[in-house]
Design a protein around this motif. Sequence first.
Motif, mmCIF file in Angstrom:
data_model
loop_
_atom_site.group_PDB
_atom_site.id
_atom_site.type_symbol
_atom_site.label_atom_id
_atom_site.label_comp_id
_atom_site.label_asym_id
_atom_site.label_seq_id
_atom_site.Cartn_x
_atom_site.Cartn_y
_atom_site.Cartn_z
ATOM 1 N N ARG A 131 43.085 65.579 -16.378
ATOM 2 C CA ARG A 131 44.034 65.468 -17.497
ATOM 3 C C ARG A 131 45.471 65.523 -17.004
ATOM 4 O O ARG A 131 46.372 64.953 -17.622
ATOM 5 N N LYS A 132 45.679 66.235 -15.896
ATOM 6 C CA LYS A 132 47.010 66.352 -15.311
ATOM 7 C C LYS A 132 47.320 65.216 -14.337
ATOM 8 O O LYS A 132 48.375 65.203 -13.712
ATOM 9 N N GLY A 133 46.372 64.268 -14.203
ATOM 10 C CA GLY A 133 46.583 63.159 -13.291
ATOM 11 C C GLY A 133 46.419 63.521 -11.833
ATOM 12 O O GLY A 133 46.929 62.816 -10.953
ATOM 13 N N ARG A 134 45.694 64.597 -11.551
ATOM 14 C CA ARG A 134 45.496 65.051 -10.169
ATOM 15 C C ARG A 134 44.036 64.802 -9.779
ATOM 16 O O ARG A 134 43.117 65.267 -10.446
ATOM 17 N N ASP A 135 43.863 64.057 -8.700
ATOM 18 C CA ASP A 135 42.519 63.733 -8.227
ATOM 19 C C ASP A 135 42.087 64.784 -7.208
ATOM 20 O O ASP A 135 42.186 64.583 -6.002
ATOM 21 N N GLU A 136 41.612 65.929 -7.698
ATOM 22 C CA GLU A 136 41.228 67.035 -6.828
ATOM 23 C C GLU A 136 39.768 67.401 -7.079
ATOM 24 O O GLU A 136 39.367 67.635 -8.214
ATOM 25 N N ALA A 137 39.006 67.442 -5.988
ATOM 26 C CA ALA A 137 37.603 67.849 -6.095
ATOM 27 C C ALA A 137 37.508 69.369 -6.009
ATOM 28 O O ALA A 137 38.258 70.014 -5.263
ATOM 29 N N VAL A 138 36.593 69.948 -6.751
ATOM 30 C CA VAL A 138 36.367 71.393 -6.756
ATOM 31 C C VAL A 138 34.921 71.643 -6.335
ATOM 32 O O VAL A 138 34.003 70.976 -6.822
ATOM 33 N N GLU A 139 34.729 72.587 -5.432
ATOM 34 C CA GLU A 139 33.388 72.878 -4.925
ATOM 35 C C GLU A 139 32.523 73.476 -6.027
ATOM 36 O O GLU A 139 32.832 74.539 -6.564
ATOM 37 N N ARG A 140 31.422 72.773 -6.350
ATOM 38 C CA ARG A 140 30.543 73.244 -7.412
ATOM 39 C C ARG A 140 29.395 74.098 -6.888
ATOM 40 O O ARG A 140 28.741 74.782 -7.651
ATOM 41 N N ARG A 141 29.130 74.032 -5.575
ATOM 42 C CA ARG A 141 28.025 74.821 -5.033
ATOM 43 C C ARG A 141 28.455 76.271 -4.843
ATOM 44 O O ARG A 141 29.621 76.558 -4.574
ATOM 45 N N TRP A 142 27.477 77.154 -4.954
ATOM 46 C CA TRP A 142 27.734 78.589 -4.817
ATOM 47 C C TRP A 142 26.384 79.261 -4.568
ATOM 48 O O TRP A 142 25.392 78.876 -5.171
ATOM 49 N N PRO A 143 26.298 80.286 -3.718
ATOM 50 C CA PRO A 143 27.369 80.859 -2.894
ATOM 51 C C PRO A 143 27.499 80.214 -1.518
ATOM 52 O O PRO A 143 28.431 80.525 -0.790
ATOM 53 N N LEU A 144 26.555 79.334 -1.142
ATOM 54 C CA LEU A 144 26.647 78.679 0.157
ATOM 55 C C LEU A 144 27.139 77.268 -0.071
ATOM 56 O O LEU A 144 26.406 76.408 -0.562
#
Length: 230
Positions: free
Chosen positions: A215-228
């Motif tokens: 929505r902010k126009g930022r193409d940033e990936a966020v790690e969805r895996r947890w905890p490894l």
Amino acid sequence: MSERWFEGPLLGFDTETTGVAVDRDRIVQAALVSGPQPGVETARTWLIDPGVPIPPGATRVHGITDERVQAEGLAPAAALAEVAAALRAAVDNEVPVVAFRAGFDCTLLSFELERHGIEQPDWARMAVVDPSVLDKRVDKYRKGKRTLGVTAAHYGVPHSEAHSAAGDAIATVALARAIGTMYPEVGAITPGELHAAQVRWHAEDAASLEAFFRRKGRDEAVERRWPLCR
């Protein structure tokens, strides 16, 4: 009433490192905090010579210098083998492992163990409790930072010796116990059920953050895996 997870043995885990790249950076200090019940935990700390320079920015955070690790630090393989053995024992004894933002510490440790040819804990069997994930779930709309120090203060948990592995691990265990006590939706379920729930909650939070970035126009990936996260 049978013992609930936050009333019994927990193993707190924390690291201080050369940086935040889990696949490249190294552990310079590790701590494990254990005890049979609240208020009787003991800490064990390892100072480690990583064999690479510690960047000035990392030293500014945790205060550990090249000179100190070269004079006092243990060889990585020896120290990390002891840490891994304690984590394997926790898995075998069904003791939950507590780490704040566990995806970082667990993943970096996994890469370190691989680097030095050390047997990994059975990550698939490990029950991890992450107060960062729990706090975001039980208090979704609280504004402000959610660092360990800020979160501990919010729950009335003392946090002395911030940015030392032992100080952070002690506060993290106390924080997990506090959240488990205050919120039956996380305190009343088994460690295995809680671990599985945190996997879902972390993925949901990451997806929400990715949507915010879009929505902010930022193409940033966020790690969805947890905890490894590897």
